[in-house]
Design a protein around this motif. Sequence first.
Motif, PDB file in Angstrom:
ATOM      1  N   PRO A 134       0.790  -1.154   0.135  1.00 30.44           N
ATOM      2  CA  PRO A 134       0.017  -0.162  -0.110  1.00 30.44           C
ATOM      3  C   PRO A 134       0.774   1.255   0.111  1.00 30.44           C
ATOM      4  O   PRO A 134       1.943   1.394   0.490  1.00 30.44           O
ATOM      5  N   GLU A 135       0.214   2.329  -0.518  1.00 29.43           N
ATOM      6  CA  GLU A 135       1.225   3.646  -0.882  1.00 29.43           C
ATOM      7  C   GLU A 135       1.541   4.051   0.531  1.00 29.43           C
ATOM      8  O   GLU A 135       2.684   4.738   0.675  1.00 29.43           O
ATOM      9  N   TYR A 136       0.648   3.944   1.674  1.00 26.84           N
ATOM     10  CA  TYR A 136       0.989   4.441   2.801  1.00 26.84           C
ATOM     11  C   TYR A 136       2.219   3.940   3.330  1.00 26.84           C
ATOM     12  O   TYR A 136       2.884   4.931   4.025  1.00 26.84           O
ATOM     13  N   TRP A 137       2.597   2.955   3.181  1.00 28.20           N
ATOM     14  CA  TRP A 137       3.661   2.039   3.509  1.00 28.20           C
ATOM     15  C   TRP A 137       5.010   2.574   2.803  1.00 28.20           C
ATOM     16  O   TRP A 137       5.842   2.913   3.355  1.00 28.20           O
ATOM     17  N   ARG A 138       4.733   2.634   1.598  1.00 28.12           N
ATOM     18  CA  ARG A 138       5.836   2.945   0.609  1.00 28.12           C
ATOM     19  C   ARG A 138       6.122   4.411   0.725  1.00 28.12           C
ATOM     20  O   ARG A 138       7.332   4.630   0.578  1.00 28.12           O
ATOM     21  N   ASN A 139       5.110   5.243   1.171  1.00 31.24           N
ATOM     22  CA  ASN A 139       5.629   6.636   1.525  1.00 31.24           C
ATOM     23  C   ASN A 139       6.555   6.889   2.640  1.00 31.24           C
ATOM     24  O   ASN A 139       7.094   7.936   2.758  1.00 31.24           O
ATOM     25  N   LEU A 140       6.493   5.901   3.652  1.00 33.89           N
ATOM     26  CA  LEU A 140       7.300   6.021   4.603  1.00 33.89           C
ATOM     27  C   LEU A 140       8.736   5.264   4.608  1.00 33.89           C
ATOM     28  O   LEU A 140       9.659   5.250   5.411  1.00 33.89           O
ATOM     29  N   LYS A 145      11.562   6.639  -1.154  1.00 33.68           N
ATOM     30  CA  LYS A 145      11.218   8.009  -1.423  1.00 33.68           C
ATOM     31  C   LYS A 145      12.563   8.467  -1.656  1.00 33.68           C
ATOM     32  O   LYS A 145      12.653   9.589  -1.718  1.00 33.68           O
ATOM     33  N   LYS A 168      10.999   4.954  10.750  1.00 35.55           N
ATOM     34  CA  LYS A 168       9.803   5.459  10.524  1.00 35.55           C
ATOM     35  C   LYS A 168       8.634   4.221  10.501  1.00 35.55           C
ATOM     36  O   LYS A 168       7.429   4.305  10.997  1.00 35.55           O
TER      37      LYS A 168
END
Lengths: 240, 240
Positions: A134-140, A145, A168
């Motif tokens: 999910p994007e939420y995890w990939r953003n962290l 990033k 994070k």
Amino acid sequence: MEEGLALVVERKGKKRKRKKMREDRGRPFCQDPLDVLGRDLMLRVLNNLDARSLALCLVVSRTWNRVASSDLLWTSKCEELWCGKAHIPRLSLVQGISKLDAYSLSVMDGKRNRIMRDDLCDHVWEFHFTKAAPEYWRNLDPYWKGNGPPMHRYFHPDGSQTADPGDKVWGGHESCYSIVTSIIGEGKIREHYVRINRWRPLAVSRKQDWSWEMTNNLFCYSSIPDAYKEGGTGPLFLVM
Amino acid sequence: MACSETTTRVLKLKTSDNEVVEVEEKAALQSEIIKGMVADGHSTDDAIPLFNVEKKTLAKIVEWLKKHASDVSKDELHKWDADFLDVDTDSLYDLLRASNYLGIEVLLGQLTQKVADMIARNQHQPIKIRELFNIKNDFTPEEKEEILKENSWVRSISTIRIRMQGWESLKLCMQGSYKGTKMPSKSLPLVNNSLQKENPIIQIVVAVKEPKAVRSYNISNRTMESQKSEGFVLVFVDSP
């Protein structure tokens, strides 16, 4: 017709005789190089061989076996083998074994796809999410990033797993791992995976440079090379 | 070819059979032994005694020394070396011992490489090495198996071709899985009746009289060593 047949037979006979003469001439009194050259020169000759050819010299004769198993020859072969590898198996660096054994054990261990607790604990692991996460995890995830070094994970002998401070994704919860291996019959492995908490099992695989990779559809662990570690890493006994 | 040095002294070398061979000092200095003698102040009027080298061999070596001291292109030298080394095994041995005695490192390197190539060329079959050098096999099959088992990595060989002749003379028992086509009509019993139960990791592709009818079988590796090779084409491939 019979004449023709007789002619054919005769010709075949001549051919066989000629072949035998040629063979005899080709190898008149060829001698064993070890006898003629002596051990030191033979060592120099064998040093030019690749590992597999050298190993096959071990079964040519007993005298060849003694020379071909010399540590002098296999030390450089070991170094060649280990060059560029991510991990050096601990059991190949055990004191007192011959370099030939060290070579063999290394090759066999390098093919091993079954991970052991020592492998998990001895290496530092790089952790990142896969594209499917999910994007939420990939953003962290700094892997995606690009805002820092990739995340690390550490496995401990007591069964726990930890991360770097400031990670994070970690969240401070307790994590544990387990290695599951089911074996049937004569040591054949039916299934093998690593489980972290109650998350999806991680499939274990080995790369060409002997580093490990554990992955499920959400995240991926890769062992970080540590060939510099003295005494090697991994289990102290041979695992099949 | 302008010589900056004026000294082109000629050294006399006396062989074991009391012959004298002359060689330019510049060329002769490629030999560590001669270099040492000259450095120690050996007079050029006296011949340098070389007790361990006979005329025939020394003449050849002097030829090599001259060529390698002269100004030729690398390619030409390489080609010349290849021709120079193309001799029968006994001469190779004589040259090896002589260049070892004389301390000619470069030549020694070339010669040992040549013998190593002779060994390696045998496509990973100890039996061929024995045949080439007339070496007696003093291992029992069990001992040989033991050694190869300890170094089991040796067995995963990519391809070997053995030529074998005629169905009838070949005694093989086909076992295990085979791809595609059915078993040949003649299944022949094994010579020494010893089939390996462990997983054979080598497959054999047997080419029958019609080259198109190529089949692959799993077979114990041990049988290949005990066969006389005459006539079939057998190709070993890695198991997938």
